[in-house]
Structures are given as structure tokens and as C-alpha cells.
Design a protein around this motif. Structure first.
Motif, PDB file in Angstrom:
ATOM      1  N   TRP A   1       3.800  23.045  60.755  1.00  0.00           N
ATOM      2  CA  TRP A   1       4.249  23.245  62.298  1.00  0.00           C
ATOM      3  C   TRP A   1       3.886  22.329  63.423  1.00  0.00           C
ATOM      4  N   ASN A   2       2.544  21.898  63.098  1.00  0.00           N
ATOM      5  CA  ASN A   2       2.071  20.925  63.928  1.00  0.00           C
ATOM      6  C   ASN A   2       2.835  19.599  64.047  1.00  0.00           C
ATOM      7  N   GLN A   3       3.072  19.222  62.666  1.00  0.00           N
ATOM      8  CA  GLN A   3       3.752  17.942  62.596  1.00  0.00           C
ATOM      9  C   GLN A   3       5.132  17.999  63.361  1.00  0.00           C
ATOM     10  N   VAL A   4       5.859  19.187  63.200  1.00  0.00           N
ATOM     11  CA  VAL A   4       7.147  19.155  63.882  1.00  0.00           C
ATOM     12  C   VAL A   4       7.166  19.369  65.293  1.00  0.00           C
ATOM     13  N   VAL A   5       6.166  20.083  65.783  1.00  0.00           N
ATOM     14  CA  VAL A   5       5.983  20.397  67.290  1.00  0.00           C
ATOM     15  C   VAL A   5       5.803  19.335  67.836  1.00  0.00           C
ATOM     16  N   GLY A   6       4.946  18.254  67.362  1.00  0.00           N
ATOM     17  CA  GLY A   6       4.762  16.981  68.060  1.00  0.00           C
ATOM     18  C   GLY A   6       5.949  16.089  68.112  1.00  0.00           C
ATOM     19  N   SER A   7       6.924  16.364  67.260  1.00  0.00           N
ATOM     20  CA  SER A   7       8.126  15.558  67.264  1.00  0.00           C
ATOM     21  C   SER A   7       9.362  15.952  68.276  1.00  0.00           C
ATOM     22  N   VAL A   8       9.043  17.161  68.602  1.00  0.00           N
ATOM     23  CA  VAL A   8      10.023  17.817  69.651  1.00  0.00           C
ATOM     24  C   VAL A   8      10.019  17.015  71.081  1.00  0.00           C
ATOM     25  N   PRO A   9      10.903  16.604  71.387  1.00  0.00           N
ATOM     26  CA  PRO A   9      11.150  15.731  72.797  1.00  0.00           C
ATOM     27  C   PRO A   9      11.112  16.872  74.014  1.00  0.00           C
ATOM     28  N   SER A  10      10.290  16.487  75.055  1.00  0.00           N
ATOM     29  CA  SER A  10      10.250  17.747  76.082  1.00  0.00           C
ATOM     30  C   SER A  10      11.401  18.271  76.775  1.00  0.00           C
ATOM     31  N   HIS A  11      12.522  17.319  76.666  1.00  0.00           N
ATOM     32  CA  HIS A  11      13.858  17.892  77.169  1.00  0.00           C
ATOM     33  C   HIS A  11      14.310  18.975  76.143  1.00  0.00           C
ATOM     34  N   CYS A  12      14.084  18.923  74.859  1.00  0.00           N
ATOM     35  CA  CYS A  12      14.540  19.787  74.004  1.00  0.00           C
ATOM     36  C   CYS A  12      13.772  21.063  73.770  1.00  0.00           C
ATOM     37  N   VAL A  13      12.580  21.045  74.336  1.00  0.00           N
ATOM     38  CA  VAL A  13      11.661  22.164  73.878  1.00  0.00           C
ATOM     39  C   VAL A  13      12.313  23.714  74.252  1.00  0.00           C
ATOM     40  N   ASP A  14      13.042  23.948  75.511  1.00  0.00           N
ATOM     41  CA  ASP A  14      13.375  25.267  75.716  1.00  0.00           C
ATOM     42  C   ASP A  14      14.662  25.663  74.680  1.00  0.00           C
ATOM     43  N   LEU A  15      15.241  24.609  74.336  1.00  0.00           N
ATOM     44  CA  LEU A  15      16.617  24.921  73.312  1.00  0.00           C
ATOM     45  C   LEU A  15      15.881  25.188  72.111  1.00  0.00           C
ATOM     46  N   VAL A  16      14.908  24.459  71.557  1.00  0.00           N
ATOM     47  CA  VAL A  16      14.519  24.776  70.406  1.00  0.00           C
ATOM     48  C   VAL A  16      13.582  25.774  70.112  1.00  0.00           C
ATOM     49  N   VAL A  17      12.944  26.324  71.245  1.00  0.00           N
ATOM     50  CA  VAL A  17      12.230  27.663  71.446  1.00  0.00           C
ATOM     51  C   VAL A  17      13.411  28.825  71.204  1.00  0.00           C
ATOM     52  N   ASP A  18      14.496  28.471  72.061  1.00  0.00           N
ATOM     53  CA  ASP A  18      15.359  29.765  71.793  1.00  0.00           C
ATOM     54  C   ASP A  18      16.065  29.863  70.423  1.00  0.00           C
ATOM     55  N   LEU A  19      16.210  28.708  69.965  1.00  0.00           N
ATOM     56  CA  LEU A  19      16.752  28.492  68.702  1.00  0.00           C
ATOM     57  C   LEU A  19      15.934  29.189  67.561  1.00  0.00           C
ATOM     58  N   ALA A  20      14.719  28.955  67.762  1.00  0.00           N
ATOM     59  CA  ALA A  20      13.727  29.281  66.697  1.00  0.00           C
ATOM     60  C   ALA A  20      13.481  30.741  66.700  1.00  0.00           C
ATOM     61  N   ARG A  21      13.471  31.179  68.025  1.00  0.00           N
ATOM     62  CA  ARG A  21      13.305  32.825  68.250  1.00  0.00           C
ATOM     63  C   ARG A  21      14.428  33.522  67.826  1.00  0.00           C
ATOM     64  N   ARG A  22      15.613  32.755  68.047  1.00  0.00           N
ATOM     65  CA  ARG A  22      16.755  33.685  67.496  1.00  0.00           C
ATOM     66  C   ARG A  22      16.876  33.816  65.812  1.00  0.00           C
TER      67      ARG A  22
END
Length: 358
Positions: free
Chosen positions: A296-317
Motif C-alpha cells: 500500500w505504501n508503495q502505491v500511495v506514494g505514486s498517486v498524484p495529488s490531483h488524482c487523490v480524491d478520485l482514487v479515494v472514491d474508487l477505492a472506497r467504492r
């Protein structure tokens, strides 16, 4: 998807969510001047660059959707403006006959599935409005309309202040009503289990207004001497009559990571899953997630800041959908157990009857 209530017989009805069939909407041509602007979920209004792209397209554009009773555009303002740029005076339309609340939901749904995507802010604002229009809808039902995770819709509901007007039950994607909190249902089920020990779990669940899997959990908790409400709130009544003697170990322990890895190896080698399409799809789902925090830590560091909200929504979904999938499996197993329990009861009754006859 489109939400409709369908009536059967006198006063009976069922609530369903279905994909909109645009071809079933009446086709017509209307004067552009007669149309009212859309009650659009787009906070920023029209994207004029997108209008120019549509105007320059050599392909014939699909008809726009218009609310028949008001003449207001539901979906297709960009196509309408492209027609204006072409100098056209009429445009092909599909006529929609629902009410204005349904028209707004349809506007959101159509903009989610095609055309220029709605922004995250657009979808959050649409969710807040639908929560106000339909407070009885579940977070999951609204999430399916606006393209957000159910937990995000729950946060929108709390911010909007609609919890104060909450009807106490929510209607889900399948049309079934469920209580927002299962506390009362669990307490009712515990009382019914004492009063009607021979009743089936499904009968208890229907009488208490909870899922059969919840009724089974209540029965198991009582049998193991626990309170029927897990993690009950502080100040809850400690009714000793709700508990039964600890005689069975029905509590399902939380498996360790090592146990889960072993379980995954077992299901991956199971022929009943490996050698059919649905089983292979399930195995891909179960094996598609990182096994621990290191990955998780490896992937978390690769997510650009402008995509964080979208990735959070998709992961939670995805997490919510898998949780719902697990609940469906539990309910199926509960139904199976209820069927076995009912069959055993019928066999016992038949045996007792034969003994009395003899």
C-alpha cells in the motif's frame, strides 16, 4: 439508471432502479426557441470548447432529452448549442414523462454514463441535491446515480443536515426498505427468538425488519452468551434476559493475514471455481488486492495529488461493493441453513406424527 415505481393491483407497488431505455422515449422534433435551458448538474455551466468539438463533428448527434411537460432540456445542452452554431432552428428530441425530481436524477445519470464527464464537485453537489429530493434513498442507491462511493454520499448527507429528517429506513437498489440502524431490529429479534424458539430465521428477520443474516448473527450471539447488539452504545440497557448460556461457539473469529493467504491458495486450486467463467472472475477479484501495508505504501506514494480524491472514491467504492458481495454470500448461506432447518423440522414433525399413529 432510472428510478421508477411500478404499480401492481390495487394500491400495491414495487420500487425498482433500471437502466434508462432511451429508444423507448417518444422521438420528435422541436423548435430550439421553445426549449428551456437544462436544470444541469454542471456547476460551471456549458463547456464552449466541447460545444465547438460537437459542432465540427461529421457524425449525426443523438437526440437530446427533453422534459415533455415543461419543455426543459434534461440532457444535451452541448448538442443543442452545437445545433445553434450550425444555424438550425429545430432539433431531434426524446420526450421524458417523469416528474421534475426524476428529471434531475435522469440528468445526472445520463451525464455520468456518456458525454463530457461530470467533475467531482459536480457529483458531490448532485448527491447533496438528491439527498434532499429523496432522503429515503440509501447511500448506495444515490451513489449509483452520481458515480460516488456510498461512504462519500453518507458524508454528503451528514453535511447537508438531512439526517434530522431521516425517515428511519432507507430504500436500497433492490427496492427493499432497511432500517438505518439495526439496533432496534436486533433487540426485537432477540425478544422474538426467546418467545418463538421454533420460528425460522426468515420469519424472525421479517418480523424484526432485519436481514436473515442479521437474525442469524443475533441467534448466534445469544447462544454464546453475548449481547445481541455488537459494540452496543454506552448506556445501552444490559438486559441479562437477552443472553443464553454459553454453549456454542458460533462467533466467527477474524482470520489472520496468514490464514487469509492460505484460504486464497485453497480457493485458487478449487476445480469448481477454476473451470468456469464466473469462478475465474471471482478468483481475479479476490487476488487483485495488495496483501499488506508495505505494498500500500508503495502505491500511495505514486498517486498524484490531483488524482487523490478520485482514487479515494474508487477505492472506497470497491471496498463497499466487496463488503456488499460478502453480505450477499452470507445471506445466501443463511437461506440455505434456514432451508435445512425447515426440512429437519418437517422430518421431526413427520416422525412424531408416525409415532403417535402407531
Amino acid at each position: 439508471m432510472l428510478v421508477r415505481e411500478v404499480a401492481f393491483g390495487a394500491g400495491w407497488g414495487t420500487w425498482i432502479m433500471v437502466a434508462p431505455d432511451f429508444d423507448m422515449m417518444p422521438l420528435a422534433r422541436m423548435s430550439i426557441d421553445s426549449l428551456l435551458p437544462a436544470d444541469s448538474p454542471r456547476l460551471a455551466g456549458l463547456d464552449h470548447a466541447h460545444v465547438r468539438v460537437l459542432a465540427e463533428s461529421p457524425d449525426e448527434l443523438p437526440p437530446i432529452i427533453v422534459h415533455r411537460s415543461t419543455g426543459r432540456v434534461i440532457d444535451g445542452m452541448h448538442r443543442l448549442q452545437a445545433a445553434v452554431l450550425h444555424g438550425e432552428t429545430e432539433v431531434a428530441v426524446r420526450l421524458y414523462d417523469g416528474d421534475e425530481r426524476e428529471a434531475f436524477v435522469l440528468a445526472v445519470q445520463t451525464n455520468i454514463v456518456h458525454g463530457l464527464p461530470l467533475s467531482l464537485a459536480d457529483r458531490n453537489a448532485a448527491a447533496a441535491r438528491i439527498v434532499t429530493l429523496y432522503p429515503e434513498w440509501s447511500d448506495r442507491a444515490i451513489a449509483s446515480c452520481v458515480g460516488l462511493a456510498p461512504k462519500t454520499v453518507g458524508a454528503v448527507r451528514r453535511r447537508s443536515g438531512e439526517l434530522g429528517s431521516d425517515p428511519g429506513v432507507r430504500r436500497g437498489l433492490d427496492g427493499r426498505k432497511r432500517p438505518v440502524s439495526s439496533l432496534e431490529g436486533r433487540l426485537t429479534a432477540s425478544r422474538l427468538l426467546r418467545e418463538r424458539p421454533n420460528a425460522s430465521l426468515r420469519e424472525i428477520a421479517e418480523a424484526a425488519g432485519i436481514a436473515p443474516s442479521t437474525a442469524m448473527d443475533v441467534r448466534n450471539r445469544l447462544a454464546s452468551g453475548q449481547h445481541p447488539v455488537p459494540n452496543r452504545p454506552r448506556g445501552a440497557v444490559n438486559d441479562s434476559s437477552l443472553a443464553r448460556p454459553r454453549n456454542q461457539g458460533h462467533e466467527r473469529p477474524k482470520p489472520s493475514a496468514k490464514t487469509l493467504e492460505a484460504a486464497l491458495r485453497v480457493v485458487r486450486t478449487d476445480p469448481s471455481l477454476r473451470f468456469n467463467a464466473a469462478g475465474r472472475l471471482l478468483l481475479r477479484w479476490l487476488g487483485a488486492y495488495p496483501p499488506g501495508p508495505v505494498e500500500w505504501n508503495q502505491v500511495v506514494g505514486s498517486v498524484p495529488s490531483h488524482c487523490v480524491d478520485l482514487v479515494v472514491d474508487l477505492a472506497r467504492r470497491n471496498a463497499d461493493l466487496l463488503h456488499e458481495f460478502a453480505k450477499e454470500l452470507e445471506e445466501r448461506q443463511c437461506d440455505h441453513n434456514v432451508h435445512i432447518e425447515q426440512s429437519r423440522r418437517e422430518v421431526n414433525q413427520s416422525t412424531e406424527f408416525q409415532k403417535r399413529v402407531r
